[in-house]
Design an enzyme around this catalytic site. Structure first.
Site, PDB file in Angstrom:
ATOM      1  N   HIS A   1     -34.881 -14.119  27.881  1.00  0.00           N
ATOM      2  CA  HIS A   1     -34.230 -14.042  29.504  1.00  0.00           C
ATOM      3  C   HIS A   1     -32.766 -14.416  29.634  1.00  0.00           C
ATOM      4  O   HIS A   1     -32.276 -14.545  30.706  1.00  0.00           O
ATOM      5  CB  HIS A   1     -34.865 -15.206  30.491  1.00  0.00           C
ATOM      6  CG  HIS A   1     -36.522 -15.069  30.792  1.00  0.00           C
ATOM      7  ND1 HIS A   1     -36.981 -15.715  31.646  1.00  0.00           N
ATOM      8  CD2 HIS A   1     -37.166 -14.090  30.070  1.00  0.00           C
ATOM      9  CE1 HIS A   1     -38.162 -15.438  31.573  1.00  0.00           C
ATOM     10  NE2 HIS A   1     -38.464 -14.549  30.647  1.00  0.00           N
TER      11      HIS A   1
ATOM     12  N   GLU B   1     -44.651  -8.042  34.466  1.00  0.00           N
ATOM     13  CA  GLU B   1     -45.222  -9.304  34.219  1.00  0.00           C
ATOM     14  C   GLU B   1     -44.124 -10.493  34.471  1.00  0.00           C
ATOM     15  O   GLU B   1     -44.507 -11.390  34.920  1.00  0.00           O
ATOM     16  CB  GLU B   1     -45.383  -9.528  32.598  1.00  0.00           C
ATOM     17  CG  GLU B   1     -46.000 -10.695  32.033  1.00  0.00           C
ATOM     18  CD  GLU B   1     -45.016 -11.899  31.594  1.00  0.00           C
ATOM     19  OE1 GLU B   1     -45.583 -13.033  31.646  1.00  0.00           O
ATOM     20  OE2 GLU B   1     -43.786 -11.625  31.707  1.00  0.00           O
ATOM     21  N   GLU B   2     -42.815 -10.150  34.490  1.00  0.00           N
ATOM     22  CA  GLU B   2     -41.952 -11.338  34.833  1.00  0.00           C
ATOM     23  C   GLU B   2     -41.725 -11.723  36.021  1.00  0.00           C
ATOM     24  O   GLU B   2     -41.604 -12.813  36.211  1.00  0.00           O
ATOM     25  CB  GLU B   2     -40.525 -10.341  34.223  1.00  0.00           C
ATOM     26  CG  GLU B   2     -40.251 -10.233  32.842  1.00  0.00           C
ATOM     27  CD  GLU B   2     -40.327 -11.422  32.136  1.00  0.00           C
ATOM     28  OE1 GLU B   2     -40.500 -12.688  32.566  1.00  0.00           O
ATOM     29  OE2 GLU B   2     -40.084 -11.260  30.834  1.00  0.00           O
TER      30      GLU B   2
ATOM     31  N   ASP C   1     -46.788 -11.074  23.495  1.00  0.00           N
ATOM     32  CA  ASP C   1     -45.718 -11.478  24.335  1.00  0.00           C
ATOM     33  C   ASP C   1     -45.074 -12.616  24.099  1.00  0.00           C
ATOM     34  O   ASP C   1     -44.762 -13.555  24.988  1.00  0.00           O
ATOM     35  CB  ASP C   1     -46.282 -11.417  25.992  1.00  0.00           C
ATOM     36  CG  ASP C   1     -45.085 -11.639  26.938  1.00  0.00           C
ATOM     37  OD1 ASP C   1     -43.887 -11.257  26.781  1.00  0.00           O
ATOM     38  OD2 ASP C   1     -45.480 -11.891  28.172  1.00  0.00           O
TER      39      ASP C   1
END
Lengths: 458, 458
Positions: free
Chosen positions: A424, A326-327, A354
């Site tokens: 992140h 996904e990232e 998410d």
């Protein structure tokens, strides 16, 4: 006739109340199981502490594929399998170095290369640095002022947004497109204020992109505290006095094989109709991806485990999907939809978690007919304060399922206030996840999947 | 006639919509101020880091009185003053010691004397320890089995309660009355499992009481992890093999002078009618009382500061009250109501924030007429997800205002999931407060006070 109508209305009301009562008992059982005997927290601990960061194509990402597959096999789900796909591979390399240079003084500042960025030259880049808030300001400066310099994008989150995802959405273009826009005017590098709600020393990485025909320049995030410092220094001193140095040796390698991991409980009445619940297994490399999105994948596994533990035999097939990549690519989500299309699968609904493992608020639903239908269950979620059922986006990984117009796509919504403190950054670790908040999310998701299985999604 | 009725209804609807629109703009301004220019977080930091723990009668409690008075004077509120009262004084003394003793092995375990407990003998207590879950089990054992022993109350929080205050309420009798019930049967000491939602190494203190005519015995909380260990050991070994040792030298001193701290903005139309917003200034001694209840007092000051900053001139008098001695006596709350009664004050409403500085959920309201009236504002709180306006309790400090049957008493309700992880333990520190969550609470409280000032509370 009027009498009959009234009678039918009354009967309908009674049967509807009975259904709600039966459902509220089942929802209560689901919550009891998640809160008193749940596995989400210990599974997340394993994923974070025994495996750790899981960037696509990394050894850890592969370990997480193998472990989640094994975990679901041990739970005895009806079918556990992998979907092969190719993922981009990017590596940070050694820790980045950066300084604000004022004459002979070098002030070290924390930076982190943005995911997908190229390296700096081996010896680093030293250049004058200029601050802008947005692309309009950048363009107004023009090539003459930008050429040969490092561009410093420093527009902070607007704290007035109640929903922090809105603040993120209003700032993230600097990270995503800053390098392209700066390079168009001849900049040699880009430093972006971390996408964060707090002022601290931790840089937040995240995806960025280049554009064909535009020179690739290195890009890094700087901690919010250092961004404030740099901005102050730039205001205090005459522009030419301030230089910036940074060095990073990240690189992109050839695409590699990886997998979505899927577990299923087969439907007892209509096994060809599928309800998907999922999150993404990959994470950024700076931390353990505890909230983003270890929480979501472990909650999705828990949905199926609770079905099993409570002996709920679903009518339809329930799938827990651990999406890969996904990232920095979304290849897992794209592959899942592609295969669904190929196999002509019937997808009733898909639910993604998410947005972190925080205290539940409710769900957002993309589909209007879905929203109308699912809103009827608000009373069932009220006792658990997960009853904000609203129109809105679903999730990146399930987005490609929009090829099926009748599939109801939805997101689980936890409280957003703390997410971008840690998102992140090296603070996205297991210790920052609260056990009860995480478990309540799993319970809300299981209840939603249960109700969709019983009554459809639209 | 019917036409007129319809017309009036329509006009009423229009004017009501206009009011809601004007109010929603004001609520938006209040939130913007709290989130973008708020003082709550930095004020709480000062209270926690520059002053620290503030048990009634302590030097720090006095410092916190002086500092909050000065703070409100500096904000230029119309009137800032103290209400003198006498408070109980209890001191922990040196850190407690405790061991599980198995033959020659001594396993050290973390305990904390309960607030109000007597000391152990100087050399400590060593005795056989017996575990019970509740008072019924204790009574069933009877004097023969209890006499001369230490009683270990080990009933955990029931994790199935969604609202953690319910889990606390269902367990706290062990802490409050355990010493009395055990002493009635001849026990020599009491060890109580910490009132906590998590399993960790930190004991949680809290109030306990003795009863006239029942021998006072020393009482301490044990960390949940040590409670689990002790319980396991007791199950594994024959009873006489396990002894317990603990030593504490806490003491109660004569009552001392202390104060409630009050700031006011005078009403422009009906200054004799008062709206109180408050929390308690005292805290337990093990940590900084950040959530309990530094958050509540700093949010209450912020309510008045936001009124000032936005140039809102209230119709009625708005009072921020920092109550003293909630934790072990409630003397501040009692004094406040006593003086209100003496002065024949008119109290429209009182709002307490004493459930932590977590993300807002809404408000609970004691008064039925108040609930009906205030529920009309739910749409105004919806955009900020603080719209759970429900019947329920208010707060300990404002409870004595029940002598005024027309005063609407209410509590600000933040999310309860994380509160008892840290409540009354050494983890109730500033670092565990999230800036945005804290500020959103101040915004919700200010909005509620604003609306009550505009439209009354019932």
């Amino acid at each position: 006739m009027k009498f009959l109508k009234t009678l039918f209305s009354a009967l309908f009301l009674v049967s509807s109340l009975q259904a709600q009562n039966k459902d509220s008992i089942m929802v209560r059982r689901i919550y009891d199981e998640a809160l008193a005997s749940g596995h989400t927290y210990k599974n997340l601990e394993y994923l974070c502490k025994k495996i750790g960061p899981r960037l696509s194509g990394s050894v850890n990402a592969q370990k997480s594929v193998e472990w989640t597959k094994k975990l679901m096999e041990e739970y005895g789900f009806d079918r556990v399998y992998l979907q092969e796909l190719m993922v981009p591979v990017w590596e940070r390399g050694v820790k980045e170095t950066a300084w604000i240079i004022e004459g002979r003084t070098k002030i070290p500042v924390p930076i982190a290369a943005l995911g997908g960025s190229i390296a700096s030259p081996v010896s680093g880049i030293t250049a004058q640095i200029i601050e802008v808030q947005n692309f309009d300001q950048l363009k107004a400066l023009g090539e003459q002022l930008v050429k040969g310099k490092i561009v410093f994008f420093n527009r902070p989150f607007d704290p007035r947004h109640f929903d922090t995802f809105k603040a993120y959405g209003a700032a993230v273009d600097q990270r995503s497109n800053g390098a392209v826009e700066a390079a168009k005017l001849g900049a040699v590098g880009v430093i972006v204020r971390s996408m964060s709600t707090v002022i601290d020393d931790f840089p937040h990485t995240g995806g960025m992109r280049y554009q064909d025909g535009v020179t690739k320049i290195p890009a890094a995030a700087i901690s919010t505290k250092a961004a404030e410092l740099l901005s102050r220094e730039l205001k205090l001193r005459k522009l030419p006095a301030i230089q910036f140095y940074f060095k990073q040796n990240c690189r992109t390698l050839p695409d590699a094989v990886s997998y979505n991991v899927i577990g299923e409980i087969r439907g007892s009445e209509d096994p060809e109709a599928i309800i998907t619940v999922g999150g993404h297994l990959d994470s950024w490399d700076l931390a353990e991806g505890a909230h983003d999105d270890g929480a979501g994948v472990m909650q999705s596994v828990e949905v199926l485990r609770i079905f099993r533990s409570l002996n709920i035999r679903p009518k339809h097939t329930i799938r827990a999907v651990m999406f890969m990549n996904e990232e920095n690519g979304l290849r897992g989500g794209l592959k899942y939809a592609e295969i669904a299309k190929q196999n002509n699968e019937k997808h009733i609904a898909a639910l993604e978690s998410d947005e972190g493992g925080f205290t539940p608020r409710g769900f957002t639903i993309e589909n209007v007919a879905g929203l109308a239908h699912i809103s009827k269950w608000i009373p069932l979620f009220k006792p658990y304060k997960a009853a904000d059922i609203e129109g809105g986006g679903s999730g990146a990984d399930i987005g490609p399922l929009r090829i099926f117009p009748n599939t109801v796509l939805m997101a689980f919504n936890p409280d957003s206030q703390r997410y971008f403190d840690i998102h992140h950054s090296s603070n996205d670790v297991f210790e920052n996840v609260n056990k009860r908040e995480l478990e309540l999310g799993a319970a809300a998701m299981t209840s939603m999947v249960y109700l969709i299985d019983q009554y459809g999604a639209r």
